[in-house]
Scaffold this motif. Structure first.
Motif, PDB file in Angstrom:
ATOM      1  N   UNK A   1      27.344  33.343  45.898  1.00 44.27           N
ATOM      2  CA  UNK A   1      27.080  33.001  44.508  1.00 44.27           C
ATOM      3  C   UNK A   1      25.589  32.922  44.166  1.00 44.27           C
TER       4      UNK A   1
ATOM      5  N   UNK B   1      34.304  43.330  44.148  1.00 44.88           N
ATOM      6  CA  UNK B   1      34.514  42.727  42.827  1.00 44.88           C
ATOM      7  C   UNK B   1      33.225  42.640  42.025  1.00 44.88           C
TER       8      UNK B   1
ATOM      9  N   UNK C   1      30.822  36.915  37.953  1.00 39.37           N
ATOM     10  CA  UNK C   1      30.924  37.737  39.166  1.00 39.37           C
ATOM     11  C   UNK C   1      29.888  38.845  39.203  1.00 39.37           C
TER      12      UNK C   1
ATOM     13  N   UNK D   1      37.905  32.819  28.912  1.00 36.17           N
ATOM     14  CA  UNK D   1      37.608  32.346  30.271  1.00 36.17           C
ATOM     15  C   UNK D   1      37.555  33.505  31.274  1.00 36.17           C
ATOM     16  N   UNK D   2      38.577  34.376  31.310  1.00 36.61           N
ATOM     17  CA  UNK D   2      38.509  35.495  32.256  1.00 36.61           C
ATOM     18  C   UNK D   2      37.268  36.367  32.069  1.00 36.61           C
ATOM     19  N   UNK D   3      36.885  36.606  30.816  1.00 32.25           N
ATOM     20  CA  UNK D   3      35.718  37.466  30.615  1.00 32.25           C
ATOM     21  C   UNK D   3      34.456  36.750  31.109  1.00 32.25           C
TER      22      UNK D   3
ATOM     23  N   UNK E   1      37.852  47.140  42.219  1.00 33.09           N
ATOM     24  CA  UNK E   1      38.709  45.958  42.363  1.00 33.09           C
ATOM     25  C   UNK E   1      39.856  46.229  43.329  1.00 33.09           C
TER      26      UNK E   1
ATOM     27  N   UNK F   1      32.187  46.609  34.512  1.00 35.73           N
ATOM     28  CA  UNK F   1      32.950  46.176  33.330  1.00 35.73           C
ATOM     29  C   UNK F   1      32.024  45.632  32.261  1.00 35.73           C
TER      30      UNK F   1
ATOM     31  N   UNK G   1      34.409  34.690  33.572  1.00 35.14           N
ATOM     32  CA  UNK G   1      34.476  34.788  35.031  1.00 35.14           C
ATOM     33  C   UNK G   1      33.971  36.163  35.498  1.00 35.14           C
ATOM     34  N   UNK G   2      34.360  37.202  34.772  1.00 34.29           N
ATOM     35  CA  UNK G   2      33.880  38.546  35.129  1.00 34.29           C
ATOM     36  C   UNK G   2      32.357  38.618  35.008  1.00 34.29           C
TER      37      UNK G   2
END
Lengths: 305, 273
Positions: free
Chosen positions: A66, A272, A54, A46-48, A266, A279, A50-51
């Protein structure tokens, strides 16, 4: 016969089938692993994602816009500072993994073929330094390579140089030396494991059939240990691209790497989406490099046959 | 003749020796300079002192950091080991589709750049409105500890003889009873080994903690803060030496237990099979 009695056999069947299903290997196995699997999904996948999301957005002060855009990737790939940092990270990581694997192979070979009874002792000896705090190992290299450091004072004490050299620390070579040291054990272990799997009778057979030791090494042992070499190269290459501590401590201005830029986006720069795009680009580069490494080693392996 | 000696002979042991020297070189300087009187680490040494060690217990910030590290380490190692046991047991005991993929995913933190793992977790936590604290550090540490825990535990679980469990079930033990009285004692050394390995990793882990911590520092974060001041270096070296000794002891015990676990499952399994 009553209706209830007629209805019960199929009902019992389904219950039995459901029980059988619940007790079947796949279901039990999956149920058992699901907490860990969910943990990895929620805190890694999930975090990846989200990255990645972004990286296609933009940031205006504190609000995130967005609307889909590739602008962050354009900046990441064409702005000289980021382009240079990406190239440098790539160069440093490739050099480190090549060096580490070349340095690690003979020691893994030595332990596997000449370690005798003491194999596990040797392996343990090799892993001990890696249980020191990573920060302190990097710090130690600073102490060794620094202006007033061990190497400079040692060389001066021996009369080899007259004044301390500043060329040792704060550049990409210092980063390469430190990382090569930091990842040594991670290269030795997979190579050792694959060498252990090499069938010794094949090596003997090659020798019996007239191959010299060098030839039988090149044609039998080395190709058979290729899987270990591949995993060693990958295990070193992938994390070193994104190393943060070493460039920060021993890299100086010329040794900064992409992770430092990502952190800045960051942190201080508070952009971000750009940090996310950097990233994702790093992860893509890592994936491409990993794929290329596997292909190259496989091709070399085929050539050797 | 020369190549034969080249491949089988002495130069390899010379190389191995030099390599070990290279590996231990930076580690050796921690204890050496931590008992030196001069505040800057360089040769020749100026004299012997234990002053830097004596100062450590009188540094409140350090004691707080140590306490935080201890809390994080215990929580992270217990959680990671529990999750590791479930996964390792599932992987070694059952065959089902997707097993390899799931295993790959769980092991992924091992081969992902840590900064990216840390930053993506940070991003999600900030968006969920979680305030950064030792709790978020624990969440991160568990994620990076699980792969190591899995490695230790699968080597402990592999070769585990299932007929022992079947025998226990046949003799009337419940599933839980079998687990507690047959399975657990067999794999206990592997579990303890996993706890120690995870604790050591959490104790040394910097990047994740650096990004996910709020105001409470762990030991590596404390050290990172001290590295900016040259005058604080000897104290940091003394602390580092103590951490090295602690890690070494923990890892030695973990390794002995892991081996015992591997031997026990294989040998005894073979005996009763």
């Amino acid at each position: 016969m009553t209706a209830a009695a007629e209805g019960s056999p199929p009902l019992r069947m389904t219950r039995a089938r459901r029980n059988a299903l619940l007790q079947s290997e796949p279901v039990q196995g999956f149920a058992l692993i699901s907490p860990t699997f969910l943990y990895a999904l929620i805190l890694l996948v999930l975090p990846i994602l989200v990255v990645i999301a972004h990286s296609f957005w933009t940031q205006h002060y504190l609000t995130i816009d967005r609307t889909f855009t590739l602008e962050n990737y354009r900046v990441a790939l064409t702005e000289p500072i980021y382009r240079d940092l990406l190239w440098r990270s790539l160069y440093i990581s490739l050099t480190v993994s090549l060096l580490t694997v070349i340095l690690a192979y003979p020691i893994a070979y030595f332990i596997s073929f000449h370690g005798g009874r003491h194999k596990s002792l040797w392996l343990f000896l090799i892993t001990i330094p890696f249980w020191t705090s990573y920060l302190l190992r990097v710090m130690s290299w600073k102490v060794i390579l620094g202006y007033n450091g061990v190497l400079n004072s040692g060389l001066m004490g021996l009369g080899i140089i007259d004044e301390p050299s500043t060329a040792l620390l704060y550049n990409s070579s210092a980063v390469i030396i430190t990382l090569t040291h930091a990842w040594a054990a991670f290269a030795i272990l997979p190579i050792f494991v694959s060498l252990e799997k090499v069938d010794r009778t094949l090596v003997e057979a090659a020798t019996d059939l007239g191959d010299g030791p060098l030839r039988s090494f090149l044609r039998v042992t080395l190709p058979l240990s290729a899987p270990g070499v591949i995993s060693a190269a990958l295990i070193v290459m992938i994390p070193t691209v994104g190393d943060y501590v070493t460039p920060k401590l021993v890299g100086g201005k010329d040794g900064v790497m992409i992770a430092n830029a990502i952190q800045a986006q960051f942190g201080k720069a508070a952009n971000w989406p750009l940090g996310a795009a950097l990233s994702v680009t790093t992860m893509l580069i890592v994936t491409l490099m990993a794929g290329a490494t596997v292909l190259i080693i496989r091709a070399l392996q085929r050539l050797a046959r | 003749m020369r190549t034969r000696r080249f491949l089988s002979g002495g130069w390899l042991s010379v190389y191995a020796f030099l390599y070990i020297v290279f590996l231990y070189l930076p580690v050796i300087f921690l204890p050496i300079f931590s008992i030196n009187t001069a505040p800057t680490p360089k040769f020749p040494l100026t004299g012997f002192t234990l002053q830097w060690y004596a100062d450590l217990p009188h540094t409140p910030a350090l004691l707080d950091a140590a306490w935080n590290s201890l809390k994080v380490g215990v929580c992270a190692s217990v959680l990671a080991t529990v999750l590791g046991i479930l996964a390792a047991r599932s992987i070694t005991r059952y065959r089902y589709p997707g097993r390899r993929t799931i295993n790959g995913l769980i092991m992924a933190p091992l081969v992902l750049p840590e900064v990216i793992v840390a930053i993506s977790m940070l991003l999600v936590m900030l968006q969920l409105g979680l305030s950064l604290s030792l709790f978020t550090v624990v969440l991160g540490h568990v994620l990076v500890c699980i792969p190591y825990s899995m490695t230790v535990l699968t080597s402990g679980f592999e070769g585990f003889d299932r007929s022992l469990e079947e025998a226990s079930a046949d003799l009337g033990e419940s599933a839980f009873g079998t687990f507690r009285r047959v399975t657990l004692p067999m794999v206990a050394p592997a579990i303890i080994s996993s706890l120690l390995v995870c604790f050591t990793i959490s104790l040394d882990e910097f990047i994740i903690a650096f990004f996910l911590t709020g105001t409470e520092a762990t030991l590596p974060i404390y050290i990172w803060g001290q590295l900016r001041f040259a005058s604080k270096l000897p104290g940091v070296l003394a602390l580092g030496t103590l951490l090295l000794v602690a890690s070494f002891l923990l890892m030695t015990v973990a390794e002995i237990l892991r081996r015992r676990a591997a031997r026990r499952t294989q040998n005894e399994g073979g005996l009763y099979a």
